[in-house]
Scaffold this active site. Structure first.
Site, PDB file in Angstrom:
ATOM      1  N   HIS A   6      13.328  40.261 -43.706  1.00 23.98           N
ATOM      2  CA  HIS A   6      13.612  39.501 -42.479  1.00 23.98           C
ATOM      3  C   HIS A   6      12.388  39.163 -41.646  1.00 23.98           C
ATOM      4  O   HIS A   6      12.532  38.652 -40.534  1.00 23.98           O
ATOM      5  CB  HIS A   6      14.575  40.277 -41.574  1.00 23.98           C
ATOM      6  CG  HIS A   6      15.948  40.420 -42.139  1.00 23.98           C
ATOM      7  ND1 HIS A   6      16.956  39.521 -41.883  1.00 23.98           N
ATOM      8  CD2 HIS A   6      16.473  41.359 -42.949  1.00 23.98           C
ATOM      9  CE1 HIS A   6      18.056  39.908 -42.506  1.00 23.98           C
ATOM     10  NE2 HIS A   6      17.795  41.026 -43.165  1.00 23.98           N
ATOM     11  N   LYS A  38      16.413  35.157 -26.451  1.00 22.74           N
ATOM     12  CA  LYS A  38      16.041  35.838 -27.690  1.00 22.74           C
ATOM     13  C   LYS A  38      15.175  37.022 -27.299  1.00 22.74           C
ATOM     14  O   LYS A  38      14.783  37.143 -26.133  1.00 22.74           O
ATOM     15  CB  LYS A  38      15.273  34.912 -28.635  1.00 22.74           C
ATOM     16  CG  LYS A  38      14.131  34.141 -27.937  1.00 22.74           C
ATOM     17  CD  LYS A  38      13.412  33.191 -28.882  1.00 22.74           C
ATOM     18  CE  LYS A  38      14.088  31.883 -29.106  1.00 22.74           C
ATOM     19  NZ  LYS A  38      14.692  31.698 -30.412  1.00 22.74           N
ATOM     20  N   LYS A  41       7.343  34.273 -30.416  1.00 21.45           N
ATOM     21  CA  LYS A  41       8.463  33.392 -30.036  1.00 21.45           C
ATOM     22  C   LYS A  41       8.059  32.434 -28.908  1.00 21.45           C
ATOM     23  O   LYS A  41       8.739  31.476 -28.606  1.00 21.45           O
ATOM     24  CB  LYS A  41       9.674  34.226 -29.629  1.00 21.45           C
ATOM     25  CG  LYS A  41      10.259  35.033 -30.805  1.00 21.45           C
ATOM     26  CD  LYS A  41      11.455  35.851 -30.386  1.00 21.45           C
ATOM     27  CE  LYS A  41      11.970  36.781 -31.467  1.00 21.45           C
ATOM     28  NZ  LYS A  41      12.805  36.120 -32.492  1.00 21.45           N
TER      29      LYS A  41
HETATM   30  C1  26V Z   1      11.460  46.547 -37.487  1.00 17.18           C
HETATM   31  C2  26V Z   1      11.477  47.731 -36.827  1.00 17.18           C
HETATM   32  C3  26V Z   1      10.357  48.635 -37.018  1.00 17.18           C
HETATM   33  C4  26V Z   1      10.593  50.014 -36.486  1.00 17.18           C
HETATM   34  C5  26V Z   1      11.315  50.035 -35.183  1.00 17.18           C
HETATM   35  C6  26V Z   1      12.618  49.319 -35.230  1.00 17.18           C
HETATM   36  C7  26V Z   1      12.552  48.061 -36.000  1.00 17.18           C
HETATM   37  C8  26V Z   1      13.597  47.176 -35.911  1.00 17.18           C
HETATM   38  C9  26V Z   1      13.561  45.982 -36.596  1.00 17.18           C
HETATM   39  C10 26V Z   1      12.492  45.648 -37.377  1.00 17.18           C
HETATM   40  C11 26V Z   1      12.441  44.355 -38.130  1.00 17.18           C
HETATM   41  C12 26V Z   1      12.978  43.233 -37.370  1.00 17.18           C
HETATM   42  C13 26V Z   1      13.103  42.044 -38.225  1.00 17.18           C
HETATM   43  C14 26V Z   1      14.007  41.029 -37.616  1.00 17.18           C
HETATM   44  O1  26V Z   1      14.811  41.277 -36.737  1.00 17.18           O
HETATM   45  N1  26V Z   1      13.906  39.833 -38.120  1.00 17.18           N
HETATM   46  C15 26V Z   1      14.723  38.722 -37.670  1.00 17.18           C
HETATM   47  O2  26V Z   1      15.809  38.624 -38.578  1.00 17.18           O
HETATM   48  C16 26V Z   1      16.673  37.551 -38.262  1.00 17.18           C
HETATM   49  C17 26V Z   1      17.831  37.617 -39.223  1.00 17.18           C
HETATM   50  O3  26V Z   1      17.379  37.366 -40.508  1.00 17.18           O
HETATM   51  C18 26V Z   1      15.926  36.244 -38.318  1.00 17.18           C
HETATM   52  O4  26V Z   1      16.799  35.203 -37.958  1.00 17.18           O
HETATM   53  C19 26V Z   1      14.727  36.264 -37.390  1.00 17.18           C
HETATM   54  O5  26V Z   1      13.972  35.096 -37.550  1.00 17.18           O
HETATM   55  C20 26V Z   1      13.872  37.479 -37.692  1.00 17.18           C
HETATM   56  O6  26V Z   1      12.844  37.609 -36.734  1.00 17.18           O
END
Ligand code: 26V
Length: 811
Positions: A355, A543, A549
């Site tokens: 993602h 968002k 962003k």
């Molecule tokens: C990473 C981490 C690292 C540790 C702490 C908690 C945490 C939580 C989330 C993440 C990764 C986040 C990735 C994310 O949200 N990506 C988004 O995913 C959407 C659905 O596919 C997409 O529409 C967005 O463009 C994208 O930024």
């Protein structure tokens, strides 16, 4: 389901009486809500039991969507809609003197997610159930969801989100389905019956208790399950094998450490902190989830060797990727399969979605930490890696550097993305551009080695929540115009295309938007004391707050408009209302400063009489799913302005277009596919392309100083950040200023500024041509059907999981 008003009324009164021993006239709003929720759950239960039984008895292939985040929001009205009883309940409650809209507001959002990734998981659950696909969610029942945001003096303040305080009417605790998850300890091995056997000693055991929530399909008997796990101490906090009897302090510490596992959601969607607790959370729900899947699979009488034929395990980003090793552990150590058999089953069960390409969000764990917490899992990963590197070295002879860079364990770190790719049969990105970047940049080595694994699945949104539920007026107009088929076949929204030039229809769409704006403005007036002008353009950016962003680009443009109006108060612009909603990770200082900046600009602009109502700026507190449902239907302009290549897909962009907003966008993520769907005339594009951004990253050549020195508008704006124009303290926005100049504007805000201003001027000009604008708006709605998550889920089902759509569950 079939239900008439009188039956509902008597059911409801009885439910209230049985649950709270109260009559309507004596009941609080909370009790009225709980009685309604409880009744809805009663209505669902028999289909829920039947669905579970049906899947099990027929051995239907089931998919389990493993995710650290499920951003569900509220369920009451969405469940009523999917059951087809919203109107009956609304009318019945009205007869009883109760307003359903008021009861809806009582429900706390289940905010178990940060942003896009978590909301996508929730949309997918809705689509799986509505298509009749046997698909369930597996995650953590966080006691506290994503923090509640308050704005105090313009600053973000985080408050714990105690969403379970009053209880959760949708969940059922399944004590009898609890399993044990083991941490720490040490591993010894012996030979038993000619087989190397591993024994786990001195571990700390945690009880994982599942809480199940029914996921109701739209106009279907299907009721799938969201299973969230809660961590509890074993034996009331005393693990007698570890602690001596009566060692109260230790026992309390044990209890606290266990409970911390499902205590809070990590409020961070990009900056990874190497937190042991987070790894514990990941293994906790993955192990519990897999154990329970295997237990019920075996109970149904199927062979473990066919596991992958009946089960698909989906890994939502790398957070649950330890599933690869955990499934191997169970198959090897508990089911006593050979490595080859276990690996075949595992890789054919697992599929992984990426993602984000932001390097800081790619999970890596220090080997020491990993080995200490999960000793047996670490051994298995070492063996997976040994075999993988051996395979690589057969293909890449004398290319040690390449092999090293692909290794799962490297430089003292366990790389979870590598483990996910090696252990899955499918790796997908979430929009066409994102998948191409994965294949040819970020993961190009893996794409060369495993081309067959890579595929794209462009994200989607459930049109039931984001149109049918969130925008009831527009949904009714669509029903009157093209009938109701679009609810089951959202692609049919394209039948609206032939109405795009119909003056009568244009006016109706315009009126609905206006009514939505008025309704929202009334809420704003009572909450913030600020009056919004429903005749102004509602320009919305909601968002997570992140530098990529580029909320900054939006703010600089507002400051620029303000500067222009100060110089020329008669400047002819269409009045604009700029609305923001965004949570910043509590440790992300720059993001928090941007929130403060938005609020400082807002107070300056809103309190300046010279502006004469031409500009309004408002930062909405505590952006959440339920707030999104209110704000998106009143947007005229949708801000999707990320630095090209950085936003994997975006899903807010789809929600806005579905509600008739015009998108102002960079060619990033799914914006590109929105452009392809509506045509370049119906979206306002600007800015650097992804290829240009990537080329600057690679070869350099960008200097934000050049722009600062040559563009007098930019010069003035950046000076205003630090000269006291916006805050008494000159250092308030110093970091922002530095990020744009000293650190050379990593996200190309200044580079895209001029193009953005021109794009905004285009919006201004178009909005004046009412009929043209309405035509664009209708075109957007008409082409939004392809972004329904029903389409996305069909693609996952056909292309990755091999699950099927079951028309009607009948036992
Ligand atoms: C990473 C981490 C690292 C540790 C702490 C908690 C945490 C939580 C989330 C993440 C990764 C986040 C990735 C994310 O949200 N990506 C988004 O995913 C959407 C659905 O596919 C997409 O529409 C967005 O463009 C994208 O930024």
């Amino acid at each position: 389901m079939k239900l008439n008003k009188e039956k509902f009324k008597s059911d409801y009164k009885r439910k209230l009486l049985n649950t709270f021993a109260e009559e309507i006239k004596d009941a609080s709003k909370l009790h009225k809500y709980f009685a309604l929720g409880g009744l809805v759950r009663d209505y669902v239960t028999s289909n829920w039991v039947n669905t579970t039984k049906y899947y099990k008895e027929r051995g239907e292939k089931q998919v389990y969507y493993f995710s650290m985040e499920f951003l569900i929001g509220r369920l009451l009205v969405s469940n009523l809609l999917n059951l087809g009883i919203r109107d009956v309940c609304f009318e019945g409650l009205k007869d009883l003197g109760i307003d359903l809209n008021e009861l809806e507001e009582v429900e706390n959002d289940a905010g178990l997610g940060n942003g896009g990734l978590g909301r996508l998981a929730a949309c997918f659950l809705d689509s799986m159930a509505s298509l009749g696909i046997p698909g369930h969610g597996c995650g953590i029942r966080y006691k506290y969801g994503l923090f509640e945001q308050k704005i105090v003096d313009g600053y973000q303040v985080e408050i714990p989100d105690n969403w379970l305080r009053e209880g959760n009417v949708w969940e059922i605790r399944k004590e009898n389905k609890a399993v044990e998850v083991k941490f720490g300890g040490r591993i010894t091995s012996t030979y038993e019956n000619g087989r190397l056997t591993f024994i786990h000693h001195d571990y700390e055991a945690v009880k994982a208790v599942p809480y199940d929530t029914p996921i109701v399909g739209y106009d279907k008997n299907t009721v799938n399950t969201l299973r969230l796990w809660s961590a509890e101490p074993i034996d009331e906090g005393f693990d007698f094998s570890t602690f001596s009897r009566g060692d109260y302090v230790k026992a309390q510490a044990y209890r606290a450490s266990v409970e911390s596992i499902s205590q809070v959601l990590y409020p961070d969607d990009s900056n990874r902190e190497g937190k042991l607790l987070r790894l514990k959370q990941q293994y906790f729900f993955v192990s519990a989830g897999l154990q329970s899947i295997i237990r019920s699979y075996k109970k149904a009488g199927f062979s473990i060797k066919d596991f992958h034929k009946h089960n698909a395990i989906h890994i939502n980003d790398t957070h649950p990727s330890v599933a690869v090793a955990e499934l191997m552990r169970i198959l090897l150590d508990e089911e006593l399969l050979s490595w080859e058999e276990a690996w075949h089953i595992t890789t054919n069960s697992m599929a992984y979605t990426n993602h984000t390409i932001l390097a800081e969000a790619l999970e890596k764990w220090p080997v020491d930490m990993f080995r200490e917490l999960l000793p047996r899992i670490y051994m298995i990963i070492e063996e997976i890696n040994r075999r993988f590197c051996e395979e690589l070295s057969r293909k890449y002879v004398n290319q040690g550097g390449k092999i090293n860079s692909m290794s799962i364990i490297q430089d003292g770190l366990v790389k979870m993305a590598h483990l996910s790719i090696v252990g899955s049969h499918s790796v997908n990105g979430v929009a066409k551009l994102h998948t191409e970047i994965l294949k040819h940049q970020e993961l190009s080595n893996f794409y060369d080695f495993y081309p067959e694994k890579f595929n794209n699945k462009t994200n989607g949104i459930t049109h039931r929540r984001w149109l049918l539920k969130a925008n009831p007026k527009l949904a009714s107009l669509i029903n009157e115009t093209i009938g109701i088929n679009w609810i089951k076949a959202p692609i049919e929204l394209n039948r609206l295309e032939s109405y795009k030039n119909n003056k009568g229809f244009q006016d109706k769409v315009y009126d609905i938007k206006r009514q939505n704006k008025i309704q929202f403005s009334n809420m704003v007036k009572s909450k913030y004391g600020i009056s919004l002008d429903p005749n102004s353009i509602f320009d919305v950016q909601v968002k997570r707050l992140h530098a990529y962003k580029r909320q900054m680009l939006n703010v600089l443009h507002i400051m620029h408009l303000y500067n222009q109006l100060k110089e020329n108060p008669n400047l002819d612009i269409v009045p604009r209302t700029f609305l923001f909603g965004a949570k910043a990770s509590p440790s992300y200082h720059l993001a928090k400063q941007i929130i403060k900046l938005i609020n400082s600009v807002a107070s300056k602009v809103n309190s300046d009489p010279q502006i004469n109502g031409k500009l309004k700026v408002l930062f909405l507190e505590n952006y959440s799913v339920s707030l999104a449902e209110k704000i998106i239907p009143c947007a005229d302009v949708s801000e999707q302005i990320s630095t090209a290549s950085k936003e994997a897909s975006g899903t807010g962009n789809m929600k806005f277009m579905m509600n008739g907003a015009i998108t102002i966008a960079t060619l990033d993520g799914a914006n590109i596919e929105i452009k392809d769907a509506v045509g370049e005339d119906n979206i306002i594009l600007f800015g650097l392309k992804a290829s240009e951004v990537l080329s600057y990253h690679k070869y350099g050549g960008y200097s934000s100083w050049d722009i600062y020195n040559n563009d007098i508008r930019v010069n003035k704006l950046l000076n205003q950040l630090v000269d006291g124009s916006l805050a008494p303290s000159h250092s308030e926005f110093k970091n922002i200023h530095e990020s744009l100049l000293m650190f050379n504007d990593e996200y190309f805000v200044l580079k895209d500024f001029d193009a953005y201003v021109k794009a905004q001027e285009k919006i201004d000009a178009l909005y004046r041509q009412k009929s043209k604008w309405q035509e664009m708006s209708i075109t957007n709605i008409a082409h939004s059907g392809i972004f329904s998550s029903d389409n996305t889920i069909r693609e996952y089902s056909k292309g990755i999981w091999g699950t099927k759509e079951i028309d009607n569950i009948s036992i």
